[in-house]
Design an enzyme around this catalytic site. Structure first.
Site, PDB file in Angstrom:
ATOM      1  N   LYS A 274       0.856  -1.190   0.000  1.00 43.83           N
ATOM      2  CA  LYS A 274       0.000   0.000   0.000  1.00 43.83           C
ATOM      3  C   LYS A 274       0.887   1.233   0.000  1.00 43.83           C
ATOM      4  O   LYS A 274       1.717   1.420   0.892  1.00 43.83           O
ATOM      5  CB  LYS A 274      -0.896   0.006   1.233  1.00 43.83           C
ATOM      6  N   ASP A 279      -2.561  10.559   3.153  1.00 39.93           N
ATOM      7  CA  ASP A 279      -3.956  10.156   3.331  1.00 39.93           C
ATOM      8  C   ASP A 279      -4.712  11.161   4.177  1.00 39.93           C
ATOM      9  O   ASP A 279      -4.593  11.174   5.407  1.00 39.93           O
ATOM     10  CB  ASP A 279      -4.029   8.761   3.971  1.00 39.93           C
ATOM     11  N   LYS A 286     -10.350  12.800   7.706  1.00 34.63           N
ATOM     12  CA  LYS A 286      -9.918  12.371   9.031  1.00 34.63           C
ATOM     13  C   LYS A 286     -10.150  13.495  10.043  1.00 34.63           C
ATOM     14  O   LYS A 286     -10.046  14.672   9.703  1.00 34.63           O
ATOM     15  CB  LYS A 286      -8.429  12.010   9.010  1.00 34.63           C
ATOM     16  N   ASP A 297       1.603   6.624   5.321  1.00 32.04           N
ATOM     17  CA  ASP A 297       0.633   5.644   4.832  1.00 32.04           C
ATOM     18  C   ASP A 297       1.138   4.889   3.600  1.00 32.04           C
ATOM     19  O   ASP A 297       0.400   4.091   3.027  1.00 32.04           O
ATOM     20  CB  ASP A 297      -0.703   6.330   4.533  1.00 32.04           C
ATOM     21  N   ASP A 356     -12.066   6.946   3.415  1.00 25.11           N
ATOM     22  CA  ASP A 356     -10.874   6.754   4.245  1.00 25.11           C
ATOM     23  C   ASP A 356     -10.509   5.272   4.361  1.00 25.11           C
ATOM     24  O   ASP A 356      -9.503   4.935   4.979  1.00 25.11           O
ATOM     25  CB  ASP A 356     -11.076   7.364   5.635  1.00 25.11           C
ATOM     26  N   GLU A 358      -9.374   3.572   1.953  1.00 21.09           N
ATOM     27  CA  GLU A 358      -8.846   3.619   0.581  1.00 21.09           C
ATOM     28  C   GLU A 358      -7.735   2.620   0.312  1.00 21.09           C
ATOM     29  O   GLU A 358      -7.525   2.200  -0.827  1.00 21.09           O
ATOM     30  CB  GLU A 358      -8.348   5.038   0.269  1.00 21.09           C
ATOM     31  N   ARG A 360      -7.412  -0.510   0.990  1.00 22.74           N
ATOM     32  CA  ARG A 360      -7.890  -1.795   0.469  1.00 22.74           C
ATOM     33  C   ARG A 360      -8.277  -1.689  -1.010  1.00 22.74           C
ATOM     34  O   ARG A 360      -8.243  -2.679  -1.733  1.00 22.74           O
ATOM     35  CB  ARG A 360      -9.054  -2.299   1.320  1.00 22.74           C
TER      36      ARG A 360
END
Length: 512
Positions: A274, A279, A286, A297, A356, A358, A360
């Site tokens: 990933k 993010d 967030k 991230d 959020d 994201e 996956r």
């Protein structure tokens, strides 16, 4: 990077800024560990008593500095705690040695040379001390992004730079096994530190395109093959997950394939990382206080990238393909909205209930693409869920798989590498929660067990017959508290050592 040598000199005769010795917790008082005999002799056999007077107990990670006695070439003795004295006939385990060496290296930050006379009784001990010292000596070069003039940058490096050289005392420089141990540690830690550098780099400097350029440059240096899909290629290929996450940013997404092959390899591993370079949470923004460290991230992609390069440096008899799913998740007029449906690579559709969630989405595209090459196993690595942090804390990552034996293997491999992990289940009853009335599945399910739900989502994109593992490194990937052992504040490089150890075991025929 800090230099590493095997010294033929005794701890007393070696010229260095400090000589590092181990001290353990005895039944009533601290005990000087094996390797420090020459130093203890210089103190008339009373080094333990002197350390006790100074308050040393031998507790793990405890550091005590004292002026050297006459007869020692180094002006300072640094005693580092090893914890409890091992049972008779046992030695110190590798992780204890790593942490002690790391604590000592951090304490010697800014020094030119440290002589490490810790308990090195075999090549495995040499590897552990070498890894710990080199990992502990790491510092992020802030001059890469903090502006200022050259004079200020030079001053910063002088005052805060890493320990320049580590000399291991007690190894055998002419022994092939010891030499190989040092070479492995040097190659491995260089790549862990590469991952740490990437993680610590501010997001405005490490966009998806910049990350991809780093991978291409490293590939050229180490004879690896790369392919970079830009936004046009991603659109043409139907990578709806990566595009959907990245479409709200002015920095467009990338999918990078970086591959190492060995002519005699019998197994192939696909590693998927990933790589959300920043993010914000997207439209599902967030809350305040959760954005400041989101440059981290992309830690999974950094780990995958570094592991592939490390395998090349070590010449492992295995094929490794790394997939870096890179995007920046930002809110804007073009961003994906909650309720939108994305058509993923391979044709499945996903209802986005929370932008959020994201990671996956980008992983799903990359896992599907990786599966088309029919590897023997796929392992994805991601700072995926806050739920995993709630479950396992800040120092342990979770392991989920579609194969119980492989889950056990990944846990064993992580323990061998010295990275805390814990096997987690993928309960069938949680699958229903990601059903969607408008798509094949949704990117969110039940709130409780959220880390497991994310794993169940990813499992949906693994091709039949392929062994798959998922490492959720959300807890240990970025250390927001103070440094400890060989772990610095900031990016840690978690999972690099686990992936490399998995590659080594695969090369040895242990994958199954």
């Amino acid at each position: 990077m800090t230099a590493l040598t095997l010294s033929t000199s005794s701890a007393a005769a070696l010229r260095a800024d400090a000589v590092v010795v181990g001290v353990a917790k005895g039944a009533k008082s601290p005990v000087v560990a094996v390797g420090a005999e020459a130093v203890d002799k210089a103190f008339g056999g009373k080094l333990a008593a002197v350390l006790e007077t100074l308050g040393a107990t031998g507790a793990e990670g405890e550091v005590t500095k004292l002026p050297a006695a006459s007869g020692l070439k180094a002006p300072v003795v640094l005693a580092v705690g090893l914890g409890e004295v091992p049972a008779k006939g046992d030695g110190y385990d590798a992780e204890t040695l790593r942490r002690a060496a790391g604590a000592a290296a951090r304490a010697l930050s800014g020094s030119k040379k440290g002589a490490f006379a810790l308990p090195i009784e075999d090549p495995a001990g040499a590897t552990a001390v070498a890894e710990g010292a080199l990992l502990g000596a790491y510092t992020y070069d802030k001059s890469n992004g903090n502006g200022g003039n050259a004079k200020d940058k030079d001053k910063d490096k002088k005052n805060n730079g890493p320990l320049a050289e580590v000399a291991l005392v007690g190894g055998k420089p002419r022994d092939k096994a010891y030499k190989a141990a040092v070479e492995r540690a040097t190659a491995l830690v260089a790549e862990v530190n590469r991952a740490r550098d990437l993680i610590n780099t501010p997001s405005n400097l490490l966009t998806p395109a910049a990350f991809a350029a780093e991978a291409v440059a490293a590939a050229k240096e180490h004879g690896l093959k790369t392919e970079v899909l830009d936004e046009k290629a991603l659109k043409k290929g139907g990578y709806g997950g990566i595009l959907g996450v990245g479409q709200g940013s002015e920095a467009p997404p990338r999918l990078v394939r970086i591959a190492y092959t060995h002519p005699k390899a019998e197994k192939t591993l696909a590693l998927v990382g990933k790589g959300i370079t920043y993010d914000s949470g997207g439209i599902s923004l967030k809350p305040a206080g959760h954005n400041e460290t989101m440059k981290c991230d992309m830690s999974g992609a950094a780990a995958v990238f570094a592991a592939v390069v490390a395998a090349a440096k070590l010449g492992l008899r295995v094929n490794l393909t790394g997939w870096l799913a890179l995007a920046e998740n930002m809110p804007s007029g073009s961003a994906t909205r909650p309720g939108d449906v994305l058509s993923m690579y391979g044709g499945k559709t996903v209802e986005v209930l929370n932008t959020d969630a994201e990671g996956r989405l980008v992983l799903a595209d990359a896992i599907t693409r990786a599966g088309e090459e029919k590897p023997d196993a796929i392992v994805d690595v991601a700072t995926l869920t806050g739920a995993m942090v709630f479950a396992l804390g800040n120092r342990t990552f979770g392991i989920m798989t579609n194969d119980e034996a492989f889950r056990t293997t990944l846990h064993e491999v992580a323990e061998e590498a010295g990275e805390p992990s814990w096997p987690m289940p993928l309960p069938d009853h949680l699958r229903k929660g990601i059903d969607s009335p408008v798509a094949d599945l949704a990117n969110m399910g039940e709130r409780m067990g959220g880390g497991l739900v994310a794993g169940i989502f990813l499992k949906e994109f693994v091709a039949d017959g392929i062994t798959w593992g998922h490492l959720d490194i959300a807890g240990p990937a970025f250390n927001e508290s103070g440094p400890f052992g060989y772990t610095p504040k900031g990016g840690t490089g978690t999972a690099v050592r686990t992936l490399v150890r998995l590659a080594e075991r695969t090369a040895d025929g242990d994958l199954g």
